[in-house]
Design a protein around this motif. Structure first.
Motif, PDB file in Angstrom:
ATOM      1  N   LEU A   1      14.641 -20.834 -25.460  1.00 38.24           N
ATOM      2  CA  LEU A   1      13.435 -20.148 -25.920  1.00 38.24           C
ATOM      3  C   LEU A   1      13.732 -18.672 -26.146  1.00 38.24           C
ATOM      4  O   LEU A   1      13.304 -18.087 -27.146  1.00 38.24           O
ATOM      5  CB  LEU A   1      12.308 -20.317 -24.897  1.00 38.24           C
ATOM      6  CG  LEU A   1      10.960 -19.734 -25.275  1.00 38.24           C
ATOM      7  CD1 LEU A   1      10.431 -20.371 -26.550  1.00 38.24           C
ATOM      8  CD2 LEU A   1       9.974 -19.959 -24.139  1.00 38.24           C
ATOM      9  N   ALA A   2      14.490 -18.072 -25.241  1.00 35.84           N
ATOM     10  CA  ALA A   2      14.860 -16.663 -25.402  1.00 35.84           C
ATOM     11  C   ALA A   2      15.706 -16.473 -26.653  1.00 35.84           C
ATOM     12  O   ALA A   2      15.521 -15.504 -27.397  1.00 35.84           O
ATOM     13  CB  ALA A   2      15.609 -16.171 -24.170  1.00 35.84           C
ATOM     14  N   ILE A   3      16.613 -17.395 -26.907  1.00 36.39           N
ATOM     15  CA  ILE A   3      17.448 -17.305 -28.107  1.00 36.39           C
ATOM     16  C   ILE A   3      16.568 -17.385 -29.349  1.00 36.39           C
ATOM     17  O   ILE A   3      16.706 -16.585 -30.270  1.00 36.39           O
ATOM     18  CB  ILE A   3      18.532 -18.399 -28.115  1.00 36.39           C
ATOM     19  CG1 ILE A   3      19.560 -18.106 -27.022  1.00 36.39           C
ATOM     20  CG2 ILE A   3      19.204 -18.482 -29.484  1.00 36.39           C
ATOM     21  CD1 ILE A   3      20.533 -19.225 -26.770  1.00 36.39           C
ATOM     22  N   ASP A   4      15.641 -18.331 -29.363  1.00 32.37           N
ATOM     23  CA  ASP A   4      14.740 -18.472 -30.513  1.00 32.37           C
ATOM     24  C   ASP A   4      13.902 -17.211 -30.724  1.00 32.37           C
ATOM     25  O   ASP A   4      13.739 -16.748 -31.849  1.00 32.37           O
ATOM     26  CB  ASP A   4      13.796 -19.661 -30.326  1.00 32.37           C
ATOM     27  CG  ASP A   4      14.484 -21.000 -30.449  1.00 32.37           C
ATOM     28  OD1 ASP A   4      15.624 -21.045 -30.967  1.00 32.37           O
ATOM     29  OD2 ASP A   4      13.896 -22.004 -30.019  1.00 32.37           O
ATOM     30  N   ARG A   5      13.397 -16.663 -29.646  1.00 27.94           N
ATOM     31  CA  ARG A   5      12.513 -15.496 -29.755  1.00 27.94           C
ATOM     32  C   ARG A   5      13.261 -14.191 -30.005  1.00 27.94           C
ATOM     33  O   ARG A   5      12.657 -13.218 -30.449  1.00 27.94           O
ATOM     34  CB  ARG A   5      11.668 -15.365 -28.499  1.00 27.94           C
ATOM     35  CG  ARG A   5      10.642 -16.465 -28.398  1.00 27.94           C
ATOM     36  CD  ARG A   5       9.746 -16.268 -27.230  1.00 27.94           C
ATOM     37  NE  ARG A   5       8.733 -17.324 -27.188  1.00 27.94           N
ATOM     38  CZ  ARG A   5       7.905 -17.503 -26.194  1.00 27.94           C
ATOM     39  NH1 ARG A   5       7.958 -16.691 -25.148  1.00 27.94           N
ATOM     40  NH2 ARG A   5       7.028 -18.461 -26.224  1.00 27.94           N
TER      41      ARG A   5
END
Length: 55
Positions: free
Chosen positions: A4-8
């Motif tokens: 999720l952090a990578i996506d955001r």
């Protein structure tokens, strides 16, 4: 959580750390140095991952 952090944070990484994109470690370090410039969603995810890694 990490995905999720990578996506955001992908957009922030490309905008703020274009010369660091060759390594995940350098991107993380760069984003830490640019924390005040991160988008709110990236900052929230980045902080959550950082807290989890400290445990």
């Amino acid at each position: 959580m990490r995905h999720l952090a990578i996506d955001r944070c992908t957009g922030d990484a490309m905008r703020l750390c274009p010369t660091s994109l060759f390594s995940q470690r350098t991107v993380i370090s760069c984003l830490a140095g640019q924390r005040s410039s991160l988008t709110p969603s990236c900052r929230k995810s980045y902080d959550a991952v950082a807290r989890a890694l400290r445990r």
